[in-house]
Enzyme design. Structure first.
Site, PDB file in Angstrom:
ATOM      1  N   LYS A  74      -2.043  -7.053   8.880  1.00  0.00           N
ATOM      2  CA  LYS A  74      -1.215  -7.851   9.787  1.00  0.00           C
ATOM      3  C   LYS A  74       0.204  -8.000   9.239  1.00  0.00           C
ATOM      4  O   LYS A  74       1.183  -7.776   9.965  1.00  0.00           O
ATOM      5  CB  LYS A  74      -1.869  -9.227   9.959  1.00  0.00           C
ATOM      6  CG  LYS A  74      -1.472  -9.962  11.196  1.00  0.00           C
ATOM      7  CD  LYS A  74      -2.394 -11.164  11.390  1.00  0.00           C
ATOM      8  CE  LYS A  74      -2.547 -11.932  10.096  1.00  0.00           C
ATOM      9  NZ  LYS A  74      -3.558 -12.962  10.106  1.00  0.00           N
ATOM     10  N   THR A  76       1.636  -6.143   6.954  1.00  0.00           N
ATOM     11  CA  THR A  76       2.204  -4.797   6.906  1.00  0.00           C
ATOM     12  C   THR A  76       2.773  -4.412   8.272  1.00  0.00           C
ATOM     13  O   THR A  76       3.872  -3.855   8.377  1.00  0.00           O
ATOM     14  CB  THR A  76       1.102  -3.802   6.476  1.00  0.00           C
ATOM     15  OG1 THR A  76       0.559  -4.247   5.231  1.00  0.00           O
ATOM     16  CG2 THR A  76       1.617  -2.391   6.339  1.00  0.00           C
ATOM     17  N   ARG A  97       4.988 -16.073   5.920  1.00  0.00           N
ATOM     18  CA  ARG A  97       4.685 -17.152   4.986  1.00  0.00           C
ATOM     19  C   ARG A  97       4.920 -16.736   3.540  1.00  0.00           C
ATOM     20  O   ARG A  97       4.844 -15.557   3.208  1.00  0.00           O
ATOM     21  CB  ARG A  97       3.224 -17.577   5.138  1.00  0.00           C
ATOM     22  CG  ARG A  97       2.946 -18.331   6.419  1.00  0.00           C
ATOM     23  CD  ARG A  97       1.469 -18.640   6.553  1.00  0.00           C
ATOM     24  NE  ARG A  97       0.695 -17.427   6.784  1.00  0.00           N
ATOM     25  CZ  ARG A  97      -0.626 -17.368   6.774  1.00  0.00           C
ATOM     26  NH1 ARG A  97      -1.328 -18.450   6.527  1.00  0.00           N
ATOM     27  NH2 ARG A  97      -1.253 -16.240   6.993  1.00  0.00           N
ATOM     28  N   LYS A 108      -6.900  -9.282  -7.474  1.00  0.00           N
ATOM     29  CA  LYS A 108      -5.673  -8.495  -7.390  1.00  0.00           C
ATOM     30  C   LYS A 108      -5.207  -8.408  -5.940  1.00  0.00           C
ATOM     31  O   LYS A 108      -5.998  -8.146  -5.042  1.00  0.00           O
ATOM     32  CB  LYS A 108      -6.007  -7.101  -7.918  1.00  0.00           C
ATOM     33  CG  LYS A 108      -4.839  -6.229  -8.226  1.00  0.00           C
ATOM     34  CD  LYS A 108      -5.334  -4.968  -8.956  1.00  0.00           C
ATOM     35  CE  LYS A 108      -4.291  -3.864  -8.877  1.00  0.00           C
ATOM     36  NZ  LYS A 108      -4.644  -2.710  -9.705  1.00  0.00           N
ATOM     37  N   ALA A 276      -4.585 -21.719   6.979  1.00  0.00           N
ATOM     38  CA  ALA A 276      -4.818 -21.454   8.399  1.00  0.00           C
ATOM     39  C   ALA A 276      -6.121 -22.077   8.881  1.00  0.00           C
ATOM     40  O   ALA A 276      -6.483 -21.931  10.040  1.00  0.00           O
ATOM     41  CB  ALA A 276      -4.825 -19.950   8.645  1.00  0.00           C
ATOM     42  N   PHE A 304      -5.157 -15.457   9.721  1.00  0.00           N
ATOM     43  CA  PHE A 304      -6.474 -15.035  10.196  1.00  0.00           C
ATOM     44  C   PHE A 304      -6.408 -14.254  11.512  1.00  0.00           C
ATOM     45  O   PHE A 304      -5.386 -13.652  11.825  1.00  0.00           O
ATOM     46  CB  PHE A 304      -7.410 -16.244  10.342  1.00  0.00           C
ATOM     47  CG  PHE A 304      -7.666 -16.988   9.059  1.00  0.00           C
ATOM     48  CD1 PHE A 304      -7.731 -16.330   7.819  1.00  0.00           C
ATOM     49  CD2 PHE A 304      -7.868 -18.370   9.048  1.00  0.00           C
ATOM     50  CE1 PHE A 304      -7.983 -17.019   6.631  1.00  0.00           C
ATOM     51  CE2 PHE A 304      -8.120 -19.064   7.869  1.00  0.00           C
ATOM     52  CZ  PHE A 304      -8.169 -18.383   6.663  1.00  0.00           C
ATOM     53  N   PHE A 384      -5.273   4.564   9.391  1.00  0.00           N
ATOM     54  CA  PHE A 384      -5.825   4.892   8.071  1.00  0.00           C
ATOM     55  C   PHE A 384      -6.112   6.379   8.047  1.00  0.00           C
ATOM     56  O   PHE A 384      -6.445   6.966   9.090  1.00  0.00           O
ATOM     57  CB  PHE A 384      -7.139   4.135   7.846  1.00  0.00           C
ATOM     58  CG  PHE A 384      -6.966   2.826   7.144  1.00  0.00           C
ATOM     59  CD1 PHE A 384      -6.429   1.741   7.806  1.00  0.00           C
ATOM     60  CD2 PHE A 384      -7.348   2.660   5.816  1.00  0.00           C
ATOM     61  CE1 PHE A 384      -6.273   0.521   7.165  1.00  0.00           C
ATOM     62  CE2 PHE A 384      -7.198   1.444   5.169  1.00  0.00           C
ATOM     63  CZ  PHE A 384      -6.651   0.380   5.842  1.00  0.00           C
ATOM     64  N   TRP A 412       2.535   2.192   7.439  1.00  0.00           N
ATOM     65  CA  TRP A 412       2.073   2.076   6.054  1.00  0.00           C
ATOM     66  C   TRP A 412       2.460   3.335   5.274  1.00  0.00           C
ATOM     67  O   TRP A 412       2.975   3.242   4.166  1.00  0.00           O
ATOM     68  CB  TRP A 412       0.541   1.862   6.037  1.00  0.00           C
ATOM     69  CG  TRP A 412      -0.004   1.633   4.665  1.00  0.00           C
ATOM     70  CD1 TRP A 412      -0.034   0.456   3.957  1.00  0.00           C
ATOM     71  CD2 TRP A 412      -0.604   2.603   3.802  1.00  0.00           C
ATOM     72  NE1 TRP A 412      -0.598   0.642   2.730  1.00  0.00           N
ATOM     73  CE2 TRP A 412      -0.964   1.955   2.611  1.00  0.00           C
ATOM     74  CE3 TRP A 412      -0.872   3.985   3.935  1.00  0.00           C
ATOM     75  CZ2 TRP A 412      -1.585   2.613   1.542  1.00  0.00           C
ATOM     76  CZ3 TRP A 412      -1.489   4.649   2.875  1.00  0.00           C
ATOM     77  CH2 TRP A 412      -1.841   3.964   1.699  1.00  0.00           C
TER      78      TRP A 412
END
Lengths: 559, 559
Positions: A74, A76, A97, A108, A276, A304, A384, A412
């Site tokens: 989201k 990204t 945010r 990580k 959230a 979310f 992807f 991406w």
């Protein structure tokens, strides 16, 4: 993806512009930027005030299907969309945010986007940044200290020490602090009582900072915070113990939005970061409003999936701040739809069109829901490498059945070049002026009916249950004048229902309101369904163990 | 003083230079300054490294007689002296400590000097400043969280949960947190145990940051921290639970010294702020060393009176960092000497030469003591409006009897113009090269004998007592290889003795070492005499209740 660099490698290879140049492009004079290093700055409050008569740009929300461990991207997509808009010649700003420090040491990860759609400097964003969260922690804990100090010195306000609801906060994942007994050790240390710590993002001060219009409104809201109750159950507010002024002083700088940039040197406001679940999960009103004055398009995101994030963005943030969103983007990935369709994580690499079609029920439901607020929708398929043509077509068909367009985006891997189609479509949609935003329910609806409205219309629950105590508490607040507040439902993010295992598009389920809380300063009533963790713990092998400074002084292991 | 403005009025009326100009005067290129707003900057680590081959300027310590409620003005004199040195054509830099946030909300006050000898921006310095203390708080509490997390997930290091010595910290005066029981609430929250919070300035991380040479040394020292013991009493270090790397990452920016300015636009490094009782009470080694490379004279101060502050400055900071102080200034006021001579606070306005003479015994003792370190001394009489000629002459005579000059300074009321005589004398003294600095005791002296040496030579105690447990603990540490560390004595600042009521120059008293602690990362052994409060409380009517933002957005009530 073969040959793809890691997020941190891409971020470090980027050519950052001095933040003064990024500000100059927005028409912010250098003296109206308060620099934090050469690549971050706060926008000064007086400059923001000077913008009030300007027209607003178009506000675009990026939301998503219900999250899965497969990842949706989201942030990204929010970042990529702004780069895409700027690439096609539109002035656009990101509003997202800030990241919480504590979780960085657990698993990580970063909160600045990924691949070729990131905010930089990403290290700073995931660490202390400009100190806003530290200021919020200080303001929150000053109030906590003043409460126990008030009780210690005679308790003029007659606070019932068993009914102090205001806890302490720390920006750390520390399960040992969830429940403590404080003031032990004898007379000099006060009256022992049970209390505990939440993580800073769960602080009502965070929600207040993100909803306040300006410093005056901030101080007013801080004063409204209910810190606990007397024996007669009447509320004691922060103002009653004269904590509001000093808290506002601690938050003076934190109220100014932070300006940074994307990898492609486009402007990004990164400001505030409420939870959230028990809060509304959006960046600050001040940042969003300032961005709207400075650009033609402002792209923001909500926490979310759309059931929680978009609903709260519309019903809490937009309602209270008078914002008029022009369009919404719902982010989905083939992988996440497959998980919603029942595929296990380790089988996501295999083509499975049937699972995509099944999981797309979740996407279809979110498209329907967002439209209930009068906001037009476009779907972003965040690409992807493992996606197949047939799977992507299946997503497009599903969206088309809802009358929505689904557009494949490769930001991406490719940055703005991979998202121009979405950018064009979103800009057209926003410019068309087809949005006629309206919140889901009117202010005057009784509190319990507000919960029912959201549960029925958005979650598609068959019934909302709550025991007598909860219903009476809501009635009491209505009598006390809080009936006009919106509700903020804390629910699992993994399902429309309250059962995190129930993916797809469940219907007719039961939503039980276990507990209600009043955030009188932030201005909403929290309805809690299920277990909500407000202080996370660290995992068995925390990321902290592998984070260090390498010999060049660069941070390793954080991302 | 009639017509005298308040500190905050003077500070706000000052003409601040852009911090880039202040840096340029020191030869720091703008890209080597990391700005925090337009009036604060950190000096980048790579610029600091580039200075290593330059010669050092002269280091001048400002210390004081034992403090009294009358006030001595040590910081004011430190700042004034630098303005005075610059006025007479010498390049000089201030090096002082940062202020702690917590106490600001208790009693009105600032830590940036006063009158016409102040550091600006004083509001920032007393609030979040550049976030260093927040970073220290985070690093400290990350270690705390990792300890409980380690125990929670199986306790591979076999930490004895009853023997965890590492507590948590908060930069707040909060007595309710002094002693707590944590990890309550069941299995998911860990193993309940007793612990507590100290104020951030009491953190060993603070002392480490102030003594570390660079980031590599910082990480090494963080790893050495002893967090508790196993059942066999062997120590567990931060490194054993792999906390050191992530802690260093959190402190990366905080390690860079902060550059600000005096009211007269002279450069000031304000960096670090360890307690002066359980720690060494000086600003950072990095700041002092950097300043010595950039100016001909560096004026710094040490906490409390010379018995604690100067001794620790010499025996801990100068010893460990290889610093060679060239001169020392002992600050006294007529009022404080009168209090040392037995006068009550409300009678300080009346001339009382006899009391000045009696109280000057305290001054004489400090002059003798500082000379034991091979450092030449000059006395600064910080002028108050109520001082009489006869009283001032009495102070001068007392200093002269010790072979020291006492010079009247009016920097509080007049700025640099009021302190040129002292500046000239101090510069001459430093240039004369008469200093032959040497610490009070050699590294190899056994730990208990180090305590005795300080108690006898500086405090003039007749005897040092300690029970068997304390002596055995010191012997155990010697066996473990810690025998070469200096000692850091925590004692009341109000008297040479351990009795705060015993003013003047007591002799032959007994110093009882109640407890010893090992700060293995900072590199000293703490010997505690009497009660030491490491978490202050707020008063009945805390300053926080009267702090607010006025309609112009200025802070009221903080100073």
């Amino acid at each position: 993806m073969t040959g793809m660099k890691s997020d941190i490698e891409i971020a470090r290879a980027a050519t950052k512009k001095p933040i003064i140049e990024v500000g100059a492009r927005l028409g912010i004079p250098p003296e109206k930027l308060v620099p934090y290093g050469h690549d971050k700055a706060k926008v000064s409050a007086d400059f923001i005030r000077s913008l009030s008569s300007r027209p607003d740009g178009k506000l675009i929300l990026v939301t998503a299907i219900n999250p899965t461990p497969a990842g949706e991207g989201k942030t990204t997509t929010t970042v990529g969309l702004v780069d895409g808009l700027n690439r096609i010649g539109r002035n656009a700003i990101v509003c997202i945010r800030e990241a919480s420090l504590g979780p960085c040491f657990g698993v990580k990860g970063g909160a600045a986007g990924g691949g070729y759609a990131q905010i930089i400097p990403m290290e700073d964003m995931n660490l202390h940044f400009t100190g806003d969260f530290h200021a919020i922690t200080s303001a929150h804990n000053l109030l906590s200290a003043l409460i126990d100090n008030h009780i210690y010195w005679g308790n003029e306000q007659a606070i019932d020490s068993r009914r102090v609801t205001w806890r302490r906060v720390m920006d750390m994942n520390d399960r040992a602090l969830r429940e403590v007994v404080c003031s032990l050790g004898g007379v000099a240390n006060g009256y022992p009582r049970e209390t505990g710590f939440d993580i800073t993002v769960a602080s009502e001060v965070m929600a207040i900072l993100c909803l306040a219009e300006d410093l005056a409104d901030l101080e007013l809201r801080l004063g409204e915070i209910i810190i606990g109750y007397r024996r007669d159950k009447s509320p004691v507010r922060a103002r009653d113990i004269r904590a509001d002024g000093a808290m506002a002083v601690l938050l003076k700088d934190a109220m100014q939005p932070n300006l940074v940039q994307t990898l492609e040197n486009n402007p990004a406001f990164v400001h505030g970061g409420p939870f959230a679940n028990i809060a509304h999960g959006c960046n600050s009103v001040v940042a969003t409003r300032t961005a709207l004055k400075l650009a033609d398009y402002v792209v923001t995101e909500a926490g979310f999936g759309a059931d929680l994030g978009a609903e709260k963005f519309f019903d809490i943030k937009c309602r209270k701040a008078g914002l008029q969103p022009a369009a919404a983007v719902i982010v989905a990935t083939v992988r996440a739809l497959k998980m919603n369709g029942g595929v296990k994580k380790d089988e996501l690499g295999q083509e499975n069109v049937a699972a995509v079609v099944a999981g797309a029920e979740n996407l279809a439901r979110h498209i329907e829901n967002v439209r209930k607020f009068g906001v037009p929708v476009v779907v972003a398929i965040n690409h992807f490498g493992s996606d197949t043509e047939a799977e992507i077509e299946a997503v497009k068909r599903c969206a088309a059945r809802q009358g929505a367009e689904a557009i494949l985006c490769r930001h991406w891997a490719e940055g703005s070049a991979g998202i121009t189609e979405l950018a064009t479509r979103v800009a057209d949609l926003a410019d068309a002026g087809t949005a006629h935003f309206s919140p889901l329910y009117p202010d005057k609806l009784p509190l319990f009916e507000k919960i029912e409205r959201i549960a029925r219309d958005i979650y598609r629950a068959g019934e909302v249950t709550a025991d007598k105590q909860v219903r009476e508490q809501l009635r009491l607040w209505e009598e006390q004048g809080y009936g006009g507040l919106p509700v903020c439902i804390a629910k699992t993010q993994y399902s429309f229902s309250t059962d995190p295992g129930l993916r797809g598009a469940p219907e007719g389920h039961v939503v039980n309101v276990r507990e209600v809380r009043l955030s009188a300063g932030a201005g909403f009533v929290v309805a809690i369904t299920g277990e909500i963790m407000t202080m996370p713990g660290l995992p068995q092998s925390p990321a902290a163990e592998r984070i260090f400074l390498n010999e060049q002084g660069y941070i390793e292991g954080l991302f």
